[in-house]
Each structure stands twice: as structure tokens, then as C-alpha cells.
Scaffold this motif. Structure first.
Motif, PDB file in Angstrom:
ATOM      1  N   VAL A 358       3.923  -3.996  -1.668  1.00  6.67           N
ATOM      2  CA  VAL A 358       5.006  -3.225  -1.051  1.00  6.67           C
ATOM      3  C   VAL A 358       4.835  -3.203   0.470  1.00  6.67           C
ATOM      4  O   VAL A 358       3.750  -2.914   0.978  1.00  6.67           O
ATOM      5  N   LYS A 359       5.913  -3.503   1.179  1.00  3.34           N
ATOM      6  CA  LYS A 359       5.912  -3.439   2.637  1.00  3.34           C
ATOM      7  C   LYS A 359       6.173  -1.994   3.088  1.00  3.34           C
ATOM      8  O   LYS A 359       6.783  -1.199   2.368  1.00  3.34           O
ATOM      9  N   LYS A 360       5.742  -1.673   4.277  1.00  2.00           N
ATOM     10  CA  LYS A 360       5.857  -0.306   4.787  1.00  2.00           C
ATOM     11  C   LYS A 360       7.306   0.167   4.811  1.00  2.00           C
ATOM     12  O   LYS A 360       7.599   1.323   4.499  1.00  2.00           O
ATOM     13  N   SER A 361       8.208  -0.731   5.189  1.00  2.00           N
ATOM     14  CA  SER A 361       9.623  -0.360   5.285  1.00  2.00           C
ATOM     15  C   SER A 361      10.219   0.019   3.935  1.00  2.00           C
ATOM     16  O   SER A 361      11.278   0.652   3.876  1.00  2.00           O
ATOM     17  N   SER A 362       9.548  -0.380   2.843  1.00  2.00           N
ATOM     18  CA  SER A 362      10.071  -0.105   1.507  1.00  2.00           C
ATOM     19  C   SER A 362       9.472   1.148   0.878  1.00  2.00           C
ATOM     20  O   SER A 362       9.894   1.560  -0.203  1.00  2.00           O
ATOM     21  N   VAL A 363       8.482   1.752   1.536  1.00  2.00           N
ATOM     22  CA  VAL A 363       7.829   2.941   0.983  1.00  2.00           C
ATOM     23  C   VAL A 363       8.620   4.190   1.340  1.00  2.00           C
ATOM     24  O   VAL A 363       9.021   4.376   2.496  1.00  2.00           O
ATOM     25  N   SER A 364       8.850   5.022   0.357  1.00  2.00           N
ATOM     26  CA  SER A 364       9.570   6.277   0.582  1.00  2.00           C
ATOM     27  C   SER A 364       8.857   7.389  -0.191  1.00  2.00           C
ATOM     28  O   SER A 364       8.390   7.173  -1.308  1.00  2.00           O
ATOM     29  N   PRO A 365       8.742   8.580   0.428  1.00  2.00           N
ATOM     30  CA  PRO A 365       9.210   8.974   1.758  1.00  2.00           C
ATOM     31  C   PRO A 365       8.305   8.432   2.871  1.00  2.00           C
ATOM     32  O   PRO A 365       7.230   7.895   2.599  1.00  2.00           O
ATOM     33  N   SER A 366       8.729   8.616   4.092  1.00  4.38           N
ATOM     34  CA  SER A 366       8.018   8.049   5.237  1.00  4.38           C
ATOM     35  C   SER A 366       6.614   8.629   5.387  1.00  4.38           C
ATOM     36  O   SER A 366       5.702   7.945   5.862  1.00  4.38           O
ATOM     37  N   ALA A 367       6.411   9.879   4.956  1.00  2.25           N
ATOM     38  CA  ALA A 367       5.085  10.492   5.059  1.00  2.25           C
ATOM     39  C   ALA A 367       4.079   9.744   4.186  1.00  2.25           C
ATOM     40  O   ALA A 367       2.905   9.590   4.563  1.00  2.25           O
ATOM     41  N   VAL A 368       4.537   9.269   3.032  1.00  3.98           N
ATOM     42  CA  VAL A 368       3.671   8.485   2.146  1.00  3.98           C
ATOM     43  C   VAL A 368       3.352   7.147   2.803  1.00  3.98           C
ATOM     44  O   VAL A 368       2.209   6.674   2.768  1.00  3.98           O
ATOM     45  N   ALA A 369       4.357   6.519   3.438  1.00  3.94           N
ATOM     46  CA  ALA A 369       4.165   5.234   4.118  1.00  3.94           C
ATOM     47  C   ALA A 369       3.140   5.367   5.236  1.00  3.94           C
ATOM     48  O   ALA A 369       2.253   4.513   5.389  1.00  3.94           O
ATOM     49  N   GLU A 370       3.237   6.433   6.014  1.00  2.38           N
ATOM     50  CA  GLU A 370       2.305   6.630   7.126  1.00  2.38           C
ATOM     51  C   GLU A 370       0.875   6.788   6.612  1.00  2.38           C
ATOM     52  O   GLU A 370      -0.074   6.267   7.203  1.00  2.38           O
ATOM     53  N   TRP A 371       0.731   7.506   5.502  1.00  4.54           N
ATOM     54  CA  TRP A 371      -0.606   7.709   4.944  1.00  4.54           C
ATOM     55  C   TRP A 371      -1.184   6.389   4.415  1.00  4.54           C
ATOM     56  O   TRP A 371      -2.335   6.058   4.673  1.00  4.54           O
ATOM     57  N   LEU A 372      -0.369   5.635   3.705  1.00  8.76           N
ATOM     58  CA  LEU A 372      -0.824   4.378   3.111  1.00  8.76           C
ATOM     59  C   LEU A 372      -1.244   3.362   4.166  1.00  8.76           C
ATOM     60  O   LEU A 372      -2.204   2.614   3.970  1.00  8.76           O
ATOM     61  N   SER A 375      -4.871   3.011   9.391  1.00  7.82           N
ATOM     62  CA  SER A 375      -5.936   2.010   9.494  1.00  7.82           C
ATOM     63  C   SER A 375      -7.258   2.481   8.886  1.00  7.82           C
ATOM     64  O   SER A 375      -8.133   1.666   8.561  1.00  7.82           O
ATOM     65  N   ALA A 376      -7.418   3.790   8.712  1.00  9.54           N
ATOM     66  CA  ALA A 376      -8.655   4.333   8.146  1.00  9.54           C
ATOM     67  C   ALA A 376      -8.651   4.336   6.619  1.00  9.54           C
ATOM     68  O   ALA A 376      -9.660   4.692   5.996  1.00  9.54           O
ATOM     69  N   ARG A 377      -7.523   3.944   6.012  1.00 10.51           N
ATOM     70  CA  ARG A 377      -7.399   4.025   4.558  1.00 10.51           C
ATOM     71  C   ARG A 377      -8.397   3.108   3.860  1.00 10.51           C
ATOM     72  O   ARG A 377      -8.609   1.964   4.250  1.00 10.51           O
ATOM     73  N   GLN A 378      -9.027   3.641   2.781  1.00  5.11           N
ATOM     74  CA  GLN A 378      -9.994   2.900   1.983  1.00  5.11           C
ATOM     75  C   GLN A 378      -9.573   2.907   0.510  1.00  5.11           C
ATOM     76  O   GLN A 378      -8.914   3.848   0.044  1.00  5.11           O
ATOM     77  N   ALA A 379      -9.961   1.866  -0.213  1.00  5.16           N
ATOM     78  CA  ALA A 379      -9.648   1.783  -1.638  1.00  5.16           C
ATOM     79  C   ALA A 379     -10.211   3.010  -2.357  1.00  5.16           C
ATOM     80  O   ALA A 379     -11.360   3.394  -2.152  1.00  5.16           O
ATOM     81  N   GLY A 380      -9.366   3.632  -3.202  1.00  5.56           N
ATOM     82  CA  GLY A 380      -9.777   4.809  -3.950  1.00  5.56           C
ATOM     83  C   GLY A 380      -9.395   6.116  -3.287  1.00  5.56           C
ATOM     84  O   GLY A 380      -9.563   7.197  -3.882  1.00  5.56           O
ATOM     85  N   ASP A 381      -8.880   6.082  -2.059  1.00  4.17           N
ATOM     86  CA  ASP A 381      -8.448   7.307  -1.388  1.00  4.17           C
ATOM     87  C   ASP A 381      -7.280   7.932  -2.142  1.00  4.17           C
ATOM     88  O   ASP A 381      -6.400   7.231  -2.657  1.00  4.17           O
ATOM     89  N   THR A 382      -7.275   9.279  -2.207  1.00  2.13           N
ATOM     90  CA  THR A 382      -6.178  10.006  -2.862  1.00  2.13           C
ATOM     91  C   THR A 382      -5.695  11.110  -1.939  1.00  2.13           C
ATOM     92  O   THR A 382      -6.446  11.582  -1.061  1.00  2.13           O
ATOM     93  N   GLU A 383      -4.461  11.527  -2.161  1.00  2.00           N
ATOM     94  CA  GLU A 383      -3.897  12.572  -1.313  1.00  2.00           C
ATOM     95  C   GLU A 383      -2.656  13.180  -1.987  1.00  2.00           C
ATOM     96  O   GLU A 383      -1.971  12.519  -2.775  1.00  2.00           O
ATOM     97  N   VAL A 384      -2.409  14.450  -1.658  1.00  2.00           N
ATOM     98  CA  VAL A 384      -1.161  15.109  -2.040  1.00  2.00           C
ATOM     99  C   VAL A 384      -0.312  15.187  -0.777  1.00  2.00           C
ATOM    100  O   VAL A 384      -0.753  15.742   0.240  1.00  2.00           O
ATOM    101  N   ILE A 385       0.903  14.630  -0.839  1.00  2.94           N
ATOM    102  CA  ILE A 385       1.765  14.532   0.351  1.00  2.94           C
ATOM    103  C   ILE A 385       3.094  15.220   0.083  1.00  2.94           C
ATOM    104  O   ILE A 385       3.749  14.960  -0.938  1.00  2.94           O
ATOM    105  N   GLU A 386       3.480  16.087   1.001  1.00  4.50           N
ATOM    106  CA  GLU A 386       4.714  16.849   0.834  1.00  4.50           C
ATOM    107  C   GLU A 386       5.925  16.027   1.265  1.00  4.50           C
ATOM    108  O   GLU A 386       5.889  15.336   2.281  1.00  4.50           O
TER     109      GLU A 386
END
Length: 610
Positions: A358-372, A375-386
Motif C-alpha cells: 500500500v502506498k501512503k496516498s492510499s492509506v486512510s485516515p491520514s493519521a494512520v498513514a503518518e504513523w506507518l 522513519s522510526a517504524r519497526q516491524a511488530g510496532d502497534t498503536e491505537v490511532i484516533e
């Protein structure tokens, strides 16, 4: 003194001699008055003659000026672009081409954009400081600047191009359009491009546009994009080209209904169970009226209390959803545990939880895209996003981020259209028969061409020759049916599936059916990776835009006769308006031909403006 003496003294008949006055008779007085009247008449006549000459000169001057203005309107400079005087007919060609192009693209949706072609364009607002006439004026000026800038540069560079084929194609489309519209060619051209348009002058504009387009393409072809440039651009814009794999669970808040909504729902429910004959529309209106009346009678304190109560209920609903999301999050240890919990927590478990490539432009909502894409994101990271806009929370599990190395492909094809010619007076059965016959004929023709290729040299070059002679795809026939650097999803489904089949190899051929007809296919082979070609295209576009900006910046447009209002708006206001019709003129000639094909549909444009 004797008479003799008088004579000697010079007094008889001399200069000092006086004759007795003659007595004026009535006749003498009458003749004198007549002579005086004749003199007055002669005087008046001279004055009348002089006045007549002056009036005649004025009339001749006015008529001459009107003739001059009419001549200037038709043959003089409507605007000046650089050193080029542009006549009104040429200006209107680009003006109405812009309208035709927009109509062919948006059609009946123009009304949603606030444009009504049956009304004067200068009375319809495109934006706060701009009318629709201003908008199309700006498009026309932009096209004229680009065309003249390119043709000037082409002449200076000694560039030559034979535009006869482009002009002939244009004439053919005009003749076809005129026949379909049941108009003469002359009337059709005027209806499409303005009252001063003739086939001859429009042909000259098409020729000029074609030369400009050809020169633009020659510059584009000569513009080099290096691998280093592509790599550097990628490094600076990774978020736009990388892909991610992740898991997501949407947990929606059970939001309370607004007071007005609750009242309307309750009223509708009561109406559905009653035996009253009142219509639903009338009931809803009555309910709304009653609710509005109740609201209007409420005090400010009561309204504030109601709003506070509503807000508190909404916050409670969101808090409940957040609690649920946090509870799920605590139980996630890996991908498998996420998927096991998904059906229990997701608001809609039928939605696929796993998202791949999935490309960033296709991720919704934008808050989820920013988190994904952090640059610090690592495999296995989890989060609750409003998701405040969607009244929900997302539980997200990050799996991977990478650059997709899928390659593009090159393919040739020969399209044989299966479209049937039908008329409005045909029955449904007759139309179905016509479509069936057209489909059978197209299939047979495709098979015949395929057999001809296989029975011949059966090479890529021989296939290209057959494509040029037979393909009905105007976008590729001139290039031997070739499409280069095709990306996944770019073509219609059956076409796409064939060329991206994992087993596909260079030289493969087959007949593929789509909604367009039958395609005789020839797989050429793989091309560069998709991300690379996209960046390459972006960089080329940027360079060509810069080239055109530099080429047109010094080209001044002068409107001495005040024909184009937007040119006289201050620079500050002008900068707030939209740009010209296109950033480049690469498509000018192609768009011209395309516009004439739909001119029959848009014949009201020029006629409306007359």
C-alpha cells in the motif's frame, strides 16, 4: 454765367457735376427687394453647401470608422503575443477549444461546477474574482503564448515538421462531425470555433499547433534524465514511492443521535405504524418544523445545556471505543494474535484486516498513514490511532516497509473494435442483433490478422506493420501498436491480466477480448521498475515545465482594445486565479483533433457566445 463758361470751368458734366435724384417708383422698390432677396438666397445657399459638405464629411468619417472598426475586429490585432498580432478568429479558436475540451471531459457535470453554457460566460462566477469568461480567456492566452513561443523557437532552431497529416485528420474529423450534426462544414466550424471561423483559417491554426507540439516533443526526447537524478529524487521523496504491509482494525464509536435526528426518527416510526394517510414527506416536514419551533423557544441556557449533554455523550462513546481498542492492543503479540482478535473487535469484520503493498496516498485516515510511514517504524510496532473525522479508533500493526521492484512491461497490440453502429429508431432486438454481428465480425477480423502474421515473417517488426495498417487504437497504431512502460492496473482487466501473467515471456502472442473489442497481443518484454519510471516521468515533466516557463516568461501579451478583462486585473489578484489550460503544449495538436471530434456535441458553446 453762360453755358459755355460753365463748361470751361469744368462744371458741366464734370466730376463735380450733380444730376437731380431720380424718384423711386413702386416698381423700382419691388425690383430692389427682389434683388436683395436673391442675394440672401445665394448667401443661404452657400452656407447650406458648406454645412452639407461638413455633415457629409462627418458621415463619411463615422462610416469609415465603423468600417475600420469592423475590419480591425476581423483582421486587426485582437491581442498581441510578443511580436505576433493575433486576429480575433485565431483567439476564438483557442477560446472555444477550451470550452469544447472541458465539455468533452465533464459533459453534463458542468452544471455541478457552476457552468451553464446556455448563459453568458461573463455573468457566471468561476471564483470570487474571476468569471468563467475570464477562465477560458486565461486558457486561450496560455495556449497562444505556448504555441507562439514554441513556433518561434522552432523557426530559430531550423526545425521542420510536415503537419499535413495532422491537418488532414482534423479536416476528416470536421467533416464527420458536420455530417453527424446535419450541418454544412462551414456552419459546423462556426458553431464550434466562433462566428469568424472558416475551415481554412482553422486549418492554419491546427498546423501551427502541430508544429509547436512536434517541436516540444523533440525537446522532450532530447532531455536526459540520469540514474543519479532518479536516485537522489527517491531519497528525498521516499514516502511517495515506498510501500507498506500492515494490519488494521477499525473500531467505531457508538455515537448518540442528535436531538433533531432522534425526533425525526421517532416521528417516522410513529408514522409507519399509524393508519394515517399523511405522506412520509409531509410527516418529516412537520417533524422538522416542530423540532425547529421547539429549539427556537428554548432559552440560551437550555440550548447550551443540550449541546453540553450531546457533547458529553459523544465523548463517552469515543472513550468507550478507545477502551475497547486499548484492550485489543494489550492482547496483540504477533500477526496471528491480531488476526484472531480481529473478528471480536472490528466493527465490520467482513473488511480485510491485512493490507499489502500500500502506498501512503492510499492509506486512510491520514493519521494512520503518518504513523506507518514514520522513519522510526519497526516491524511488530502497534498503536491505537484516533480518527476524529470518522468517530473511530484504529488498532494498527506494522509489518514492513519497502520499495516495490515490480517491473513495467512493453507490449504491442492490434485492436479490432466490436462496437456496433446503432440508431435511436432501432428496437432493442435490432440493437442486440447489430451488436452480436459486430462482435462476430471483429472476432473474425482479429483472427484473420493473427493468421496473416503467423503465416508471414512472424516477427515483432511484421506485427508492428500490421498494427499500423489495421489497429483501431489511435493512441498506439502510429507506433506499431506499442505501449511502453505499462504499469499494473493501467490497462483494462483482461489486457492487464495477460501482460502481467507470471508465465509471460517475450514474443508471446494471443487474442484477448475486452469491452473495447478483440486485441491481437504481442508481448515485447519487461521494462524498468515502476517506481523508477514514475520518478523519471516526474523529473522529465519538471524539466519541461521549467523549459516552457523560461520560454514564455518574456512573451508579453498586450490587449490594447480591452477585449480580455482578466489581463487588466492587478498582478496580486491574477496570482490567486488558476493557471492556464496546461503546463505544457505537448498535447496541443492531439487535443485539437480530439476537440473537433466532440465539437458536434458542444456546438452550443460558440453559438451561445455569439
Amino acid at each position: 454765367m453762360s453755358d459755355k463758361e460753365k463748361k470751361q470751368n469744368g462744371q458741366a458734366g464734370g466730376v463735380n457735376s450733380q444730376k437731380p435724384e431720380k424718384k423711386m417708383t413702386k416698381y423700382d422698390l419691388k425690383m430692389q427687394r427682389r434683388r436683395e432677396e436673391e442675394l440672401r438666397q445665394q448667401k443661404r445657399s452657400r452656407y447650406s453647401t458648406i454645412a452639407g459638405v461638413v455633415i457629409l464629411l462627418i458621415i463619411v468619417g463615422v462610416l469609415g470608422w465603423k468600417f475600420y472598426e469592423g475590419y480591425q475586429d476581423k483582421h486587426g490585432a485582437y491581442v498581441t503575443v510578443g511580436e505576433h498580432e493575433v486576429q480575433r478568429s485565431e483567439y476564438e479558436y483557442y477560446f472555444y477549444s477550451g470550452i469544447n475540451s472541458m465539455y468533452s471531459y465533464y459533459g453534463t457535470y458542468l452544471s455541478y461546477m457552476g457552468l451553464d453554457l446556455s448563459k453568458p460566460l461573463d455573468e457566471q462566477a468561476y471564483m470570487e474574482s474571476m468569471t468563467w469568461k475570464d477562465y477560458f480567456d486565461q486558457q486561450a492566452i496560455g495556449q497562444l503564448k505556448q504555441v507562439y513561443a514554441l513556433t518561434d523557437a522552432a523557426a530559430e532552431a531550423g526545425f521542420e515538421y510536415d503537419a499535413s497529416e495532422d491537418v488532414n485528420s482534423f479536416v476528416e474529423s470536421i467533416e464527420t462531425g458536420a455530417a453527424n450534426a446535419d450541418k454544412s462544414v462551414s456552419d459546423y466550424v462556426k458553431a464550434s470555433y466562433g462566428t469568424l471561423a472558416t475551415l481554412d483559417n482553422v486549418k492554419s491554426y491546427v498546423e501551427k499547433s502541430s508544429i509547436a507540439s512536434a517541436y516540444y516533443e523533440s525537446i522532450e526526447d532530447a532531455t536526459e534524465i540520469t540514474g543519479e537524478e532518479v536516485e537522489n529524487y527517491y531519497d528525498e521523496n521516499k514516502d511517495n514511492y515506498d510501500s507498506v504491509d500492515y494490519l488494521a482494525c477499525k473500531i467505531e464509536a457508538d455515537m448518540p443521535e442528535e436531538e433533531t435526528e432522534a425526533a425525526e426518527t421517532e416521528t417516522a416510526a410513529e408514522t409507519g405504524t399509524s393508519g394515517e394517510t399523511e405522506t412520509a414527506g409531509e410527516t418529516e416536514t412537520a417533524a422538522e418544523t416542530e423540532t425547529v419551533a421547539e429549539t427556537e423557544t428554548m432559552s440560551e441556557e437550555e440550548k447550551a445545556a443540550q449541546e453540553a449533554e450531546q457533547k458529553a455523550a459523544e465523548e463517552a462513546a469515543m472513550a468507550e471505543a478507545k477502551t475497547k481498542a486499548d484492550k485489543m492492543l494489550k492482547q496483540i503479540s504477533d500477526e496471528s494474535s491480531f488476526e484472531e482478535l480481529y473478528s471480536e473487535y472490528a466493527t465490520d469484520a467482513s473488511v480485510e484486516s491485512r493490507k499489502t503493498n500500500v502506498k501512503k496516498s492510499s492509506v486512510s485516515p491520514s493519521a494512520v498513514a503518518e504513523w506507518l510511514f514514520d522513519s522510526a517504524r519497526q516491524a511488530g510496532d502497534t498503536e491505537v490511532i484516533e480518527d476524529t473525522a470518522g468517530d473511530a479508533y484504529y488498532v494498527v500493526y506494522f509489518m514492513d516497509r519497502y520499495l516495490d521492484h515490480t517491473k513495467t512491461v512493453d507490449v504491442r497490440h492490434i485492436l479490432i473494435s466490436s462496437a456496433a453502429e446503432t440508431t435511436e429508431d432501432m428496437t432493442e432486438e435490432e440493437k442486440a442483433t447489430a451488436e452480436e454481428n459486430a462482435k462476430a465480425e471483429a472476432k473474425q477480423k482479429a483472427e484473420d490478422i493473427y493468421s496473416e502474421w503467423k503465416d508471414g515473417e512472424a516477427t515483432e517488426d511484421s506485427f508492428a506493420a500490421l498494427a499500423e495498417a489495421n489497429s483501431e487504437d489511435t493512441g498506439s497504431s502510429a507506433d506499431g501498436g506499442l505501449y511502453e512502460a505499462v504499469t499494473k492496473g493501467q490497462m483494462v482487466a483482461a489486457f492487464n491480466d495477460w501482460i502481467f501473467d507470471d508465465a509471460r515471456k517475450p514474443g508471446d502472442t494471443e487474442i484477448v477480448e475486452t469491452d473495447y473489442g478483440y486485441h491481437v497481443m504481442y508481448f515485447v518484454g519487461d521494462n524498468a521498475e515502476e517506481w523508477y519510471t514514475k520518478i523519471e516521468s516526474t523529473l522529465l515533466s519538471n524539466k519541461m515545465q521549467e523549459y516552457m516557463t523560461n520560454l514564455t516568461d518574456s512573451l508579453e501579451v498586450v490587449d490594447k482594445r480591452g477585449n480580455i478583462d482578466y489581463l487588466h486585473v492587478s498582478e496580486t489578484e491574477s496570482e490567486t486565479t488558476t493557471g492556464t489550460a496546461a503546463d505544457t503544449t505537448a498535447e496541443t495538436a492531439g487535443e485539437t483533433a480530439g476537440e473537433t471530434e466532440t465539437a458536434g456535441e458542444t456546438e452550443t458553446t460558440a453559438e451561445t457566445e455569439k
